[in-house]
Design a protein around this motif. Structure first.
Motif, mmCIF file in Angstrom:
data_model
loop_
_atom_site.group_PDB
_atom_site.id
_atom_site.type_symbol
_atom_site.label_atom_id
_atom_site.label_comp_id
_atom_site.label_asym_id
_atom_site.label_seq_id
_atom_site.Cartn_x
_atom_site.Cartn_y
_atom_site.Cartn_z
ATOM 1 N N HIS A 288 109.778 -75.866 90.467
ATOM 2 C CA HIS A 288 108.381 -75.612 89.732
ATOM 3 C C HIS A 288 107.853 -76.944 90.347
ATOM 4 N N HIS A 289 106.270 -76.797 90.498
ATOM 5 C CA HIS A 289 105.457 -77.770 90.932
ATOM 6 C C HIS A 289 104.608 -78.288 89.975
ATOM 7 N N LEU A 290 104.023 -79.438 90.035
ATOM 8 C CA LEU A 290 103.322 -80.161 89.246
ATOM 9 C C LEU A 290 102.002 -79.382 88.753
ATOM 10 N N SER A 291 101.563 -78.466 89.524
ATOM 11 C CA SER A 291 100.263 -77.546 89.482
ATOM 12 C C SER A 291 100.486 -76.705 88.183
ATOM 13 N N GLU A 292 101.623 -76.347 87.757
ATOM 14 C CA GLU A 292 101.802 -75.242 86.769
ATOM 15 C C GLU A 292 101.514 -75.655 85.466
ATOM 16 N N VAL B 95 112.974 -83.894 91.277
ATOM 17 C CA VAL B 95 113.162 -84.313 92.306
ATOM 18 C C VAL B 95 111.988 -85.170 92.998
ATOM 19 N N PHE B 96 112.388 -86.579 93.590
ATOM 20 C CA PHE B 96 111.149 -87.141 94.033
ATOM 21 C C PHE B 96 111.794 -88.038 95.234
ATOM 22 N N LYS C 249 100.842 -86.546 88.149
ATOM 23 C CA LYS C 249 100.083 -86.118 89.351
ATOM 24 C C LYS C 249 99.070 -87.197 89.839
ATOM 25 N N ASN C 250 98.366 -87.883 88.740
ATOM 26 C CA ASN C 250 97.280 -88.810 88.991
ATOM 27 C C ASN C 250 98.052 -90.102 89.833
ATOM 28 N N ILE C 251 99.257 -90.356 89.124
ATOM 29 C CA ILE C 251 100.002 -91.330 89.661
ATOM 30 C C ILE C 251 100.427 -91.306 91.243
ATOM 31 N N LEU C 252 100.928 -89.831 91.623
ATOM 32 C CA LEU C 252 101.209 -89.466 92.782
ATOM 33 C C LEU C 252 100.031 -89.751 94.014
ATOM 34 N N SER D 255 102.687 -87.085 98.385
ATOM 35 C CA SER D 255 102.533 -85.725 98.380
ATOM 36 C C SER D 255 102.907 -85.018 97.102
ATOM 37 N N LEU D 256 102.033 -84.358 96.599
ATOM 38 C CA LEU D 256 102.526 -83.634 95.350
ATOM 39 C C LEU D 256 103.330 -82.494 95.525
ATOM 40 N N ASN D 257 103.374 -81.880 96.550
ATOM 41 C CA ASN D 257 104.372 -80.935 96.986
ATOM 42 C C ASN D 257 105.783 -81.350 97.308
ATOM 43 N N GLU D 258 106.056 -82.452 97.125
ATOM 44 C CA GLU D 258 107.589 -82.956 97.487
ATOM 45 C C GLU D 258 107.816 -83.469 96.041
ATOM 46 N N PHE D 259 107.036 -83.366 95.005
ATOM 47 C CA PHE D 259 107.638 -83.647 93.600
ATOM 48 C C PHE D 259 108.052 -82.488 93.141
#
Length: 332
Positions: free
Chosen positions: A99-103, A114-115, A194-197, A203-207
Motif C-alpha cells: 500500500h502507498h501513502l496516497s491511499e 518499508v523505507f 508524506k509531508n516529511i518525505l 520518493s513517496l513511491n518508495e515508502f
C-alpha cells in the motif's frame, strides 16, 4: 492494568471475535472524534471573532472533554493486540499487498512499513510514526530540527515537531530533544509522513505500507443504520451534495489553487452548477446574506488544511451539472 484492559483481556481469551470488533469500533470512534475536534476548533474561532466569551469557554470545555476521551481510546488501542484466534495465518512477505501513502487508511491497521528498502514491523500508526522519525534521525541527524517552526508542520493550535512536549500526546525522538505529536488518526499520520518525505526530497513511491488484511472494514459487516444514513443519488439535492462533499473530505481530496479560486467565484459557480452564489467561501461572515438568511451550510468542510462553507443554494436542475463536475474531480 486498568479496568478496561482487564475486560478486554477476558474477552480476548473467551470471546475473541467480540474483542476484535471492539478494537475496530474504537478506531472508527477515534476517526470521528478527530472530525469533532476540528469542528470545535472552527466554532471556537467563530466565538472569538464574535467576542462571545461564554461560548468560547463552553467550546473549550467540550474540546478538553473530547481530548481526554480520545487519549483514553488511544491508550486502549496501544494496549490492544488483535487476538490470534481471530486472525488468519499471515501471508508470506512476497504475497503481501503493498500500500502507498496516497491511499485512504481509515479503519485500517498497519503491521509494517518499508523505507529505503528496509522493513519495520509495527503494531499501530503511532508506533509507525515514532519509528520512522527515529530511523530518519539516524540517517539525517538534522532532520527533526529542520521541521521546528516550519509552517508546513504546524497545526492550528500546536506544532507537530517541538522542543516542548505535550503530555500524553507527543513522543521524544530518540537521540534528540525534539518531540513529535502523535495523537492523530491514521490518515493524519500518513499525511504527515508524506509531508516529511516531500520536504526531504524522498520518493513517496518508495515508502510502502503493509496492513493486517483481516482487519479491513470491507471484510466486516457494517451496521445497517450506517448504510441507511447515505442519501441515494435521487434523494434531496442539498443532502446529496453534502454527502458527496463529506466523502471527498474524508478522502482528504486536495484541490488546486486554481480550483479553489474558481469555486469561490459567483460567475463560475453559476456557469458550472447553475447556482446563484459562489460554491464555497472561507469567510464565516459571508454565510448569511444582508437579510440574515443562511446561504451556506453552518458546518464547514476541511480541504487543503482550510475550512470552507459550501452554499446551500441548490436546485434539482443542478444535480446533473454537479455530478459531471464531481466525476471530473474524482478522476483527476
Amino acid at each position: 492494568m486498568g479496568k478496561i484492559e482487564e475486560v478486554y483481556a477476558y474477552l480476548n481469551e473467551n470471546e475473541p471475535e467480540i474483542a476484535s470488533n471492539i478494537c475496530y469500533a474504537s478506531e472508527m470512534l477515534l476517526s470521528e472524534l478527530d472530525r469533532a475536534l476540528e469542528v470545535l476548533k472552527t466554532r471556537r474561532k467563530q466565538a472569538v471573532e464574535n467576542d462571545d466569551d461564554k461560548e468560547y469557554e463552553k467550546l473549550t470545555r467540550y474540546r478538553d472533554i473530547l481530548g481526554v476521551y480520545k487519549e483514553n481510546i488511544n491508550t486502549y488501542l496501544d494496549y490492544v493486540n488483535l487476538p490470534e484466534t481471530s486472525k488468519t495465518t499471515a501471508p508470506s512477505p512476497d504475497r503481501e499487498i503493498i500500500h502507498h501513502l496516497s491511499e485512504d487508511f481509515t479503519y485500517k491497521k498497519i503491521t509494517a512499513f518499508v523505507f529505503r528498502g528496509k522493513r519495520y514491523e509495527v503494531t499501530s500508526w503511532k508506533e509507525a510514526l515514532i519509528t520512522f522519525c527515529n530511523e530518519l534521525t539516524k540517517i539525517n541527524r538534522n532532520f527533526p530540527f529542520a521541521l521546528i517552526g516550519n509552517p508546513q508542520f504546524r497545526g492550528k493550535e500546536f506544532e507537530y515537531f517541538s522542543y516542548t512536549p505535550i503530555a500524553e500526546r507527543s513522543e521524544k525522538i530518540q537521540g534528540t530533544n525534539v518531540y513529535v505529536y502523535t495523537l492523530m488518526s491514521s490518515n493524519y499520520i500518513t499525511k504527515l509522513l508524506k509531508n516529511i518525505l516531500s520536504f526531504l526530497g524522498e520518493s513517496l513511491n518508495e515508502f510502502h505500507i503493509y496492513l493486517d488484511e483481516t482487519y479491513l472494514p470491507q471484510k466486516r459487516e457494517m451496521p445497517k443504520r450506517t448504510e441507511k444514513a447515505k442519501v441515494p443519488p435521487n434523494g434531496k439535492i442539498g443532502k446529496y451534495v453534502q454527502q458527496c462533499m463529506r466523502e471527498l473530505e474524508k478522502e482528504q481530496h486536495v484541490f488546486s489553487e486554481n480550483q479553489i479560486q474558481l469555486l469561490s467565484d459567483a460567475e463560475y459557480s453559476k456557469l458550472i452548477f447553475g447556482i446563484y452564489h459562489p460554491f464555497w467561501t472561507d469567510d464565516v461572515k459571508k454565510i448569511q446574506d444582508k437579510n440574515n438568511r443562511f446561504r451556506y451550510w453552518k458546518e464547514p468542510f476541511l480541504f487543503n488544511n482550510k475550512y470552507y462553507y459550501i452554499t446551500n443554494d441548490w436546485y434539482e436542475k443542478s444535480r446533473e451539472k454537479f455530478d459531471a463536475w464531481l466525476e471530473i474531480i474524482k478522476n483527476q
